[in-house]
Every structure is written in C-alpha cells, then in structure tokens.
Design a protein around this motif. Sequence first.
Motif, short mmCIF file in Angstrom:
data_model
loop_
_atom_site.label_atom_id
_atom_site.label_comp_id
_atom_site.label_asym_id
_atom_site.label_seq_id
_atom_site.Cartn_x
_atom_site.Cartn_y
_atom_site.Cartn_z
N TYR A 6 0.66 -1.22 -0.07
CA TYR A 6 -0.07 0.01 0.00
C TYR A 6 0.71 1.29 0.03
O TYR A 6 1.76 1.09 0.82
CB TYR A 6 -0.84 0.00 1.22
CG TYR A 6 -1.49 -1.28 1.49
CD1 TYR A 6 -2.72 -1.75 0.76
CD2 TYR A 6 -1.40 -2.20 2.53
CE1 TYR A 6 -3.12 -2.90 0.69
CE2 TYR A 6 -2.11 -3.50 2.78
CZ TYR A 6 -2.82 -3.74 1.81
OH TYR A 6 -3.34 -4.96 1.70
N HIS A 7 0.49 1.98 -0.70
CA HIS A 7 1.30 3.35 -0.81
C HIS A 7 0.33 4.55 -1.22
O HIS A 7 -0.70 4.43 -1.84
CB HIS A 7 2.10 3.40 -2.16
CG HIS A 7 3.03 2.45 -2.32
ND1 HIS A 7 4.39 2.62 -1.71
CD2 HIS A 7 3.15 1.25 -2.50
CE1 HIS A 7 5.17 1.42 -1.82
NE2 HIS A 7 4.45 0.55 -2.38
N ASN A 8 0.54 5.82 -0.42
CA ASN A 8 -0.18 6.85 -0.65
C ASN A 8 0.59 8.07 -1.11
O ASN A 8 1.88 8.28 -0.32
CB ASN A 8 -1.03 7.39 0.57
CG ASN A 8 -1.65 8.53 0.33
OD1 ASN A 8 -1.97 9.00 -0.64
ND2 ASN A 8 -2.38 8.89 1.79
N ILE A 9 0.78 8.33 -2.39
CA ILE A 9 1.65 9.25 -3.29
C ILE A 9 1.21 10.60 -3.42
O ILE A 9 0.11 10.66 -3.99
CB ILE A 9 2.03 8.45 -4.45
CG1 ILE A 9 2.67 6.94 -4.21
CG2 ILE A 9 3.21 9.46 -5.10
CD1 ILE A 9 2.75 6.44 -5.60
N VAL A 10 1.72 11.33 -2.83
CA VAL A 10 1.51 12.71 -2.90
C VAL A 10 2.48 13.63 -3.57
O VAL A 10 3.68 13.65 -3.38
CB VAL A 10 1.39 13.34 -1.52
CG1 VAL A 10 0.98 14.98 -1.51
CG2 VAL A 10 0.12 12.79 -0.53
N GLY A 11 2.02 13.88 -4.89
CA GLY A 11 2.94 14.61 -5.95
C GLY A 11 3.56 15.80 -5.43
O GLY A 11 4.57 16.02 -6.07
N VAL A 17 8.01 7.67 -7.55
CA VAL A 17 8.20 6.42 -6.17
C VAL A 17 8.49 5.05 -7.03
O VAL A 17 7.60 4.30 -7.80
CB VAL A 17 6.98 6.56 -5.40
CG1 VAL A 17 7.04 5.31 -4.48
CG2 VAL A 17 6.47 7.88 -4.92
N GLU A 18 9.50 4.45 -6.25
CA GLU A 18 9.86 3.00 -6.54
C GLU A 18 8.98 2.16 -5.67
O GLU A 18 8.77 2.39 -4.62
CB GLU A 18 11.21 2.51 -6.26
CG GLU A 18 11.47 1.13 -6.45
CD GLU A 18 12.98 0.80 -6.09
OE1 GLU A 18 13.62 0.45 -6.83
OE2 GLU A 18 13.33 1.03 -4.93
N LEU A 19 7.76 1.42 -6.45
CA LEU A 19 6.71 0.67 -5.75
C LEU A 19 7.36 -0.67 -5.62
O LEU A 19 7.15 -1.35 -4.39
CB LEU A 19 5.65 0.43 -6.87
CG LEU A 19 4.69 1.85 -7.08
CD1 LEU A 19 3.57 1.35 -8.14
CD2 LEU A 19 4.16 2.29 -5.74
N ILE A 20 8.27 -1.28 -6.34
CA ILE A 20 8.92 -2.44 -6.02
C ILE A 20 10.28 -2.59 -6.53
O ILE A 20 10.41 -2.28 -7.85
CB ILE A 20 8.01 -3.87 -6.97
CG1 ILE A 20 6.48 -3.86 -6.46
CG2 ILE A 20 8.59 -5.17 -6.81
CD1 ILE A 20 5.58 -4.77 -7.40
N GLY A 21 10.99 -2.65 -5.70
CA GLY A 21 12.69 -2.76 -6.00
C GLY A 21 13.16 -3.92 -6.67
O GLY A 21 12.34 -4.88 -6.31
N ILE A 22 14.16 -3.99 -7.38
CA ILE A 22 14.91 -5.45 -7.81
C ILE A 22 14.88 -6.24 -6.63
O ILE A 22 15.33 -5.83 -5.46
CB ILE A 22 16.10 -4.96 -8.45
CG1 ILE A 22 15.66 -4.06 -9.85
CG2 ILE A 22 16.70 -6.24 -8.85
CD1 ILE A 22 16.85 -3.61 -10.45
N ASN A 23 14.35 -7.42 -6.78
CA ASN A 23 14.53 -8.60 -6.00
C ASN A 23 13.64 -8.33 -4.69
O ASN A 23 13.77 -9.05 -3.54
CB ASN A 23 15.73 -8.72 -5.20
CG ASN A 23 16.65 -9.42 -6.49
OD1 ASN A 23 16.45 -10.12 -7.15
ND2 ASN A 23 17.89 -8.98 -6.51
N VAL A 105 -2.30 10.15 -5.15
CA VAL A 105 -2.76 8.77 -5.74
C VAL A 105 -2.49 7.73 -4.61
O VAL A 105 -1.56 7.49 -4.01
CB VAL A 105 -2.16 8.51 -7.09
CG1 VAL A 105 -2.55 7.13 -7.57
CG2 VAL A 105 -2.60 9.70 -8.16
N GLU A 106 -3.53 6.85 -4.29
CA GLU A 106 -3.46 5.59 -3.57
C GLU A 106 -3.06 4.43 -4.44
O GLU A 106 -3.55 4.35 -5.79
CB GLU A 106 -4.53 5.26 -2.69
CG GLU A 106 -4.61 6.30 -1.77
CD GLU A 106 -5.92 5.96 -0.91
OE1 GLU A 106 -6.27 6.70 0.24
OE2 GLU A 106 -6.81 5.38 -1.34
#
Length: 111
Positions: A6-11, A17-23, A105-106
């Motif tokens: 879950y992410h709450n992104i405020v521009g 924003v990195e939602l899923i990093g490598i590995n 955006v959520e």
Amino acid sequence: MAFTQYHNIVGSTEIEVELIGINDLSNKKIKSIHLNNIHASSAATISLYLYKPSTDSSAEETYYILYSYSLAAKTYLTLDNEFGLLNFNNNTYALFIEVGSSDTVEVLMGV
C-alpha cells in the motif's frame, strides 16, 4: 527496499516512487494494481513503468505500462494480470510510478 502493498503518493512531496525494487518480490507475484485518484476535483496524471538500471554491459531500459494516463477525480483504475504485464522479472526490473506534482494517488497491490 522491502515490498509494501500500500502506498499513498502525494505529488507535491514525491513525484516518482519505486513501488517494487529489484529482488523485492522473492516468491510473490503481483495479481493486480489498484490506483485511486483521491483528489476531489482534478484528474491525476499517472505513469507506471518497469525500469532496468544500466550495467557495464547494457544500457538502462524503461517500459511503460501506463504513460501520462489521466485518471479522473474520485475514480480508480484496476490493472490485472490478464495479459501477463505484471509478471515481470523482478531480479532485473523494478516497478515505478510517477504522478503529477499536484496529484494524490493511492496504490494498492494484490499479491
């Protein structure tokens, strides 16, 4: 970075924003991504993309799932894995989101 569903992104504070990093996924698979525009009156501009950083032998790569998508105020968009877009190689690619500077955006990811 550890995987967070879950992410709450405020521009105004974080545009990219990195939602899923490598590995980050280990044995998990993303089944869906749900995007909510929680702004009361303005559309949100959203880009969602896969990113592979450059190495000594290869250039960086970017593949857009959504590019400058306009999501109307108080609406949502759900991306499922119907076409396999969310089954990316997490050993090589990271998943990023970019939103407009005045957008909120959520992001909810189903695993």
